[in-house]
Motif scaffolding. Structure first.
Motif, PDB file in Angstrom:
ATOM      1  N   GLY A 198       0.754  -1.338   0.260  1.00  0.00           N
ATOM      2  CA  GLY A 198      -0.275   0.004  -0.371  1.00  0.00           C
ATOM      3  C   GLY A 198       0.897   1.277  -0.248  1.00  0.00           C
ATOM      4  O   GLY A 198       1.037   2.493  -0.572  1.00  0.00           O
ATOM      5  N   ARG A 201      -0.276   3.022  -3.796  1.00  0.00           N
ATOM      6  CA  ARG A 201      -1.293   3.981  -3.404  1.00  0.00           C
ATOM      7  C   ARG A 201      -0.567   5.607  -4.242  1.00  0.00           C
ATOM      8  O   ARG A 201       0.501   5.598  -3.253  1.00  0.00           O
ATOM      9  N   ASN A 230     -10.407   5.976  -3.215  1.00  0.00           N
ATOM     10  CA  ASN A 230      -8.959   5.172  -1.586  1.00  0.00           C
ATOM     11  C   ASN A 230     -10.422   4.078  -0.697  1.00  0.00           C
ATOM     12  O   ASN A 230      -9.227   3.191  -0.801  1.00  0.00           O
ATOM     13  N   THR A 235      -8.831   0.044  -1.435  1.00  0.00           N
ATOM     14  CA  THR A 235      -8.249  -0.758  -0.581  1.00  0.00           C
ATOM     15  C   THR A 235      -9.482  -1.638   0.207  1.00  0.00           C
ATOM     16  O   THR A 235      -8.762  -2.856  -0.117  1.00  0.00           O
ATOM     17  N   GLY A 264      -6.875  -4.667  -0.155  1.00  0.00           N
ATOM     18  CA  GLY A 264      -5.851  -4.566   0.517  1.00  0.00           C
ATOM     19  C   GLY A 264      -6.034  -4.191   2.112  1.00  0.00           C
ATOM     20  O   GLY A 264      -5.335  -4.421   2.661  1.00  0.00           O
TER      21      GLY A 264
END
Length: 263
Positions: A69, A73, A180, A184, A189
Motif C-alpha cells: 500500500g 497508492r 481510496n 483498499t 488491500g
C-alpha cells in the motif's frame, strides 16, 4: 530522459522536506498494522482458519499489504485536480514536456521514498516486535516484486483516468476519497477477495482493481490460482493495455474542456 529523472529526484526530495506528513504517514501505518493485528486475532478466536486461510497467513497478508500500500497508492487525480482548479494546468500543458510523464515520474519518486523510509521501517519493526513470519520463497518474491510494479502502473492508469474528470468537475477530492476506500476494500488491500460473497468475489476477481493489491499479495503468500503467478501477471499486463487506452481516450476528450478558474 534527463528531465524526467530530474522530476523523479525532486519528487523524492519533497518527501524528505515535509517531515510532518512523513511522521503522520508512519504513525498511521503503525496504527493500521496494530489495529488489524488484534482485529484478525479476535476474528479468528476459536478458529484454525477462515476460507482456507489460517491466522498466521492472514496476519502476514496484513503486513505485506501495508508494504504494498505504501508503494502502490497514489493521488495523481488530486494532483491533476489541483492544477485544473488553480489554473496551472494551462501552463503545464504548454510546456515542452509531456505532463502525463511528469505525473508518472512524480508518482515513481514518491513510491521509492515511501518504500525506503516508510514501508520497510514500519513493516520490519512490526515483523520483529510481533514475531510475524512471512513465508518467502525466492521465486515467488521476485514474481511478487514484478507484480507489485505492474500493480503500481495499474493504479496510476486508474488514477490518471479519474484525474481526467477534473476537467469536467474541477474538484476531485470526493472522487479520491471514494477511490481510496474502494481500492483498499475491493482490491484486496484489507482482506483477501476470498472473504467476499460468491457473486461479489467473482465480479471483483474479473475487474482490474485486484491487480493493485490482491495479485502481488496472493503471489507472495502463495494464495494464487492454479494457473500460478504467470497467469496473474499476464492478467495485469492485459489490464494495463486496456487502462492505457481508456486513460488516453479520456485525457484527449478532457483537454478541450480546460477552463481556468484562478491562478
Amino acid at each position: 530522459m534527463g528531465r524526467f529523472t530530474g522530476v523523479l529526484k525532486v519528487s523524492f526530495q519533497e518527501g524528505l522536506v515535509y517531515r510532518t506528513q512523513f511522521l503522520a504517514d508512519v504513525s498511521a501505518g503503525c496504527v493500521y498494522l496494530l489495529s488489524f493485528y488484534y482485529l484478525w486475532r479476535a476474528v479468528y478466536a476459536g478458529r484454525s482458519e477462515i476460507e482456507g486461510i489460517p491466522l498466521a497467513s492472514m496476519i502476514a497478508y496484513t503486513l505485506v499489504s501495508t508494504l504494498i500500500g505504501f508503494v502502490v497508492r497514489q493521488d495523481v487525480n488530486v494532483m491533476v485536480g489541483n492544477k485544473v482548479h488553480g489554473g496551472e494546468i494551462a501552463i503545464e500543458l504548454t510546456k515542452p514536456i509531456n505532463y502525463q510523464r511528469v505525473l508518472l515520474y512524480t508518482a515513481i519518486g514518491q513510491a521509492i521514498f515511501n518504500l525506503l523510509f516508510k514501508a520497510l521501517p514500519v513493516v520490519l519493526l512490526f515483523a520483529y516486535a510481533l514475531d510475524i513470519a512471512v513465508p518467502l520463497e525466492p521465486v515467488r518474491v521476485l514474481a511478487a516484486v514484478l507484480s507489485c510494479a505492474l500493480g503500481f502502473v495499474v493504479y496510476f492508469l486508474i488514477d490518471l483516468s479519474l484525474g481526467s474528470l477534473a476537467f469536467w468537475i474541477t474538484q476531485t477530492y470526493g472522487v479520491n476519497m471514494f477511490k481510496n476506500v474502494f481500492m483498499t476494500l475491493c482490491a484486496g488491500g484489507i482482506m483477501p477477495l476470498d472473504f467476499f460473497p460468491g457473486v461479489v468475489r467473482d465480479v471483483l476477481a474479473f475487474m482490474p482493481f485486484k491487480g493493485c493489491f490482491y495479485t502481488p499479495l496472493s503471489i507472495c503468500l502463495g494464495l494464487d490460482s492454479p494457473g500460478g503467478p504467470l497467469l496473474l501477471i499476464a492478467e495485469q499486463l492485459g489490464w494495463i493495455m486496456v487502462l492505457l487506452l481508456v486513460s488516453q481516450v479520456l485525457w484527449r476528450r478532457a483537454l478541450p474542456k480546460v477552463v481556468v478558474l484562478g491562478g
